[in-house]
Design a protein around this motif. Structure first.
Motif, mmCIF file in Angstrom:
data_model
loop_
_atom_site.group_PDB
_atom_site.id
_atom_site.type_symbol
_atom_site.label_atom_id
_atom_site.label_comp_id
_atom_site.label_asym_id
_atom_site.label_seq_id
_atom_site.Cartn_x
_atom_site.Cartn_y
_atom_site.Cartn_z
ATOM 1 N N GLN A 109 -0.525 -3.937 -0.304
ATOM 2 C CA GLN A 109 0.432 -3.082 0.410
ATOM 3 C C GLN A 109 -0.205 -2.514 1.664
ATOM 4 N N SER A 110 -1.422 -2.023 1.523
ATOM 5 C CA SER A 110 -2.046 -1.426 2.699
ATOM 6 C C SER A 110 -2.364 -2.491 3.741
ATOM 7 N N ARG A 111 -2.754 -3.691 3.309
ATOM 8 C CA ARG A 111 -3.035 -4.777 4.260
ATOM 9 C C ARG A 111 -1.769 -5.197 5.009
ATOM 10 N N CYS A 112 -0.619 -5.116 4.331
ATOM 11 C CA CYS A 112 0.645 -5.527 4.945
ATOM 12 C C CYS A 112 1.386 -4.351 5.584
ATOM 13 N N GLY A 113 0.786 -3.162 5.558
ATOM 14 C CA GLY A 113 1.432 -2.005 6.183
ATOM 15 C C GLY A 113 2.666 -1.539 5.443
ATOM 16 N N ILE A 114 2.665 -1.670 4.117
ATOM 17 C CA ILE A 114 3.811 -1.218 3.320
ATOM 18 C C ILE A 114 3.493 0.192 2.812
ATOM 19 N N HIS A 115 4.295 1.155 3.273
ATOM 20 C CA HIS A 115 3.988 2.546 2.939
ATOM 21 C C HIS A 115 4.995 3.118 1.939
ATOM 22 N N ILE A 116 5.293 2.375 0.923
ATOM 23 C CA ILE A 116 6.173 2.892 -0.125
ATOM 24 C C ILE A 116 5.425 2.805 -1.453
ATOM 25 N N HIS A 117 5.935 3.482 -2.426
ATOM 26 C CA HIS A 117 5.302 3.448 -3.742
ATOM 27 C C HIS A 117 6.351 3.056 -4.769
ATOM 28 N N PRO A 118 6.664 1.764 -4.830
ATOM 29 C CA PRO A 118 7.722 1.339 -5.758
ATOM 30 C C PRO A 118 7.310 1.594 -7.200
ATOM 31 N N ASN A 119 8.258 2.061 -7.969
ATOM 32 C CA ASN A 119 7.954 2.309 -9.378
ATOM 33 C C ASN A 119 8.597 1.276 -10.282
ATOM 34 N N SER A 120 9.253 0.318 -9.664
ATOM 35 C CA SER A 120 9.824 -0.745 -10.483
ATOM 36 C C SER A 120 9.894 -2.026 -9.668
ATOM 37 N N TRP A 121 9.918 -3.114 -10.378
ATOM 38 C CA TRP A 121 10.012 -4.431 -9.770
ATOM 39 C C TRP A 121 11.305 -4.538 -8.973
ATOM 40 N N GLN A 122 12.411 -4.060 -9.553
ATOM 41 C CA GLN A 122 13.714 -4.152 -8.902
ATOM 42 C C GLN A 122 13.740 -3.349 -7.601
ATOM 43 N N TYR A 123 13.095 -2.180 -7.613
ATOM 44 C CA TYR A 123 13.075 -1.344 -6.408
ATOM 45 C C TYR A 123 12.362 -2.075 -5.279
ATOM 46 N N LEU A 124 11.219 -2.674 -5.576
ATOM 47 C CA LEU A 124 10.465 -3.371 -4.533
ATOM 48 C C LEU A 124 11.279 -4.515 -3.942
ATOM 49 N N ILE A 125 11.919 -5.302 -4.799
ATOM 50 C CA ILE A 125 12.683 -6.455 -4.313
ATOM 51 C C ILE A 125 13.853 -5.993 -3.438
ATOM 52 N N THR A 126 14.528 -4.925 -3.865
ATOM 53 C CA THR A 126 15.643 -4.392 -3.070
ATOM 54 C C THR A 126 15.134 -3.894 -1.725
ATOM 55 N N TRP A 127 14.028 -3.166 -1.748
ATOM 56 C CA TRP A 127 13.450 -2.634 -0.503
ATOM 57 C C TRP A 127 13.024 -3.779 0.427
#
Ligand code: ZN
Length: 221
Positions: A109-127
């Motif tokens: 996440q940090s290498r790709c500049g993703i600054h979110i903290h997903p708590n579920s697989w579904q949340y990450l995919i939606t985001w």
């Protein structure tokens, strides 16, 4: 309604095919015509994607990997996570809550500049489906998709290796494997010169030769 011509023999015509003959390719096109693509399709299939990574991600997004939460719903014996040996296996656990994989996600996440903290697989995919869709920062989005699919694939392979080969990789070794595979894929790509591609070269420690030289202007003579 015109009457059938008695001098001609009736023949069967497959309407979806322009030639009238039955063809599987035309039939599939006809069937797919009415099926909307899922919003996450572009996360799985994109330019420079790796087919085996994409396939694993495709199955994982649909939560169809043959892991424990599926077996639990079928009342078949539950399985403890093979990566941490302390929790029940599930899609959310194996990719987000497992002590073994959490540091890997944090690094990627940090290498790709993703600054979110997903708590579920579904949340990450939606985001990711929403934020990596457009062509702004095309290379950044492509690399993020490559990193996501590579990490999912390698975590899944590590889990299977532990089950079937009794072979274990440490977190650092698996992370290095993921990073090496992403870099190998990027090295085989030809990026056009842009701010985005130069940032990728820096972040992923790639040689400048990955950038394709600008096309020569047409000879004016
Ligand atoms: Zn675990």
């Amino acid at each position: 309604m015109p009457l059938p011509c008695p001098k001609k023999q009736d023949k069967v015509v497959w309407i979806p095919s322009p030639s009238g003959s039955f063809l599987i390719v035309q039939t599939l096109k006809h069937l797919n015509l009415h099926l909307p693509s899922p919003s996450w399709t572009h996360l799985v299939w994109f330019k420079n994607s790796v087919p085996k990574y994409s396939f694993t991600l495709w199955v994982a997004i649909q939560q169809k990997l043959p892991i424990l939460n599926r077996r639990c719903t079928s009342h078949i014996n539950a399985t403890i996570c093979y990566l941490c040996n302390s929790h029940l296996e599930s899609h959310d656990h194996i990719f987000f809550q497992c002590d073994y994989t959490k540091p890997l996600w944090s690094f990627i996440q940090s290498r790709c500049g993703i600054h979110i903290h997903p708590n579920s697989w579904q949340y990450l995919i939606t985001w990711a489906s929403h934020h990596w869709r457009n062509n702004n920062g095309f290379y950044s989005n492509s690399v993020a998709k490559l990193a996501l699919s590579s990490l999912v694939y390698n975590i899944w392979m590590e889990r299977n290796r532990r089950i079937f080969k009794k072979n274990f990789l440490s977190q650092n070794a698996l992370l290095q494997q993921v990073l090496d595979r992403i870099r190998q894929k990027l090295l085989s790509s030809q990026l056009t010169d842009s701010l985005s591609s130069r940032r990728i070269i820096e972040e992923w420690e790639l040689p400048a030769s990955v950038i394709r030289p600008p096309a020569k202007p047409p000879d004016s003579n």
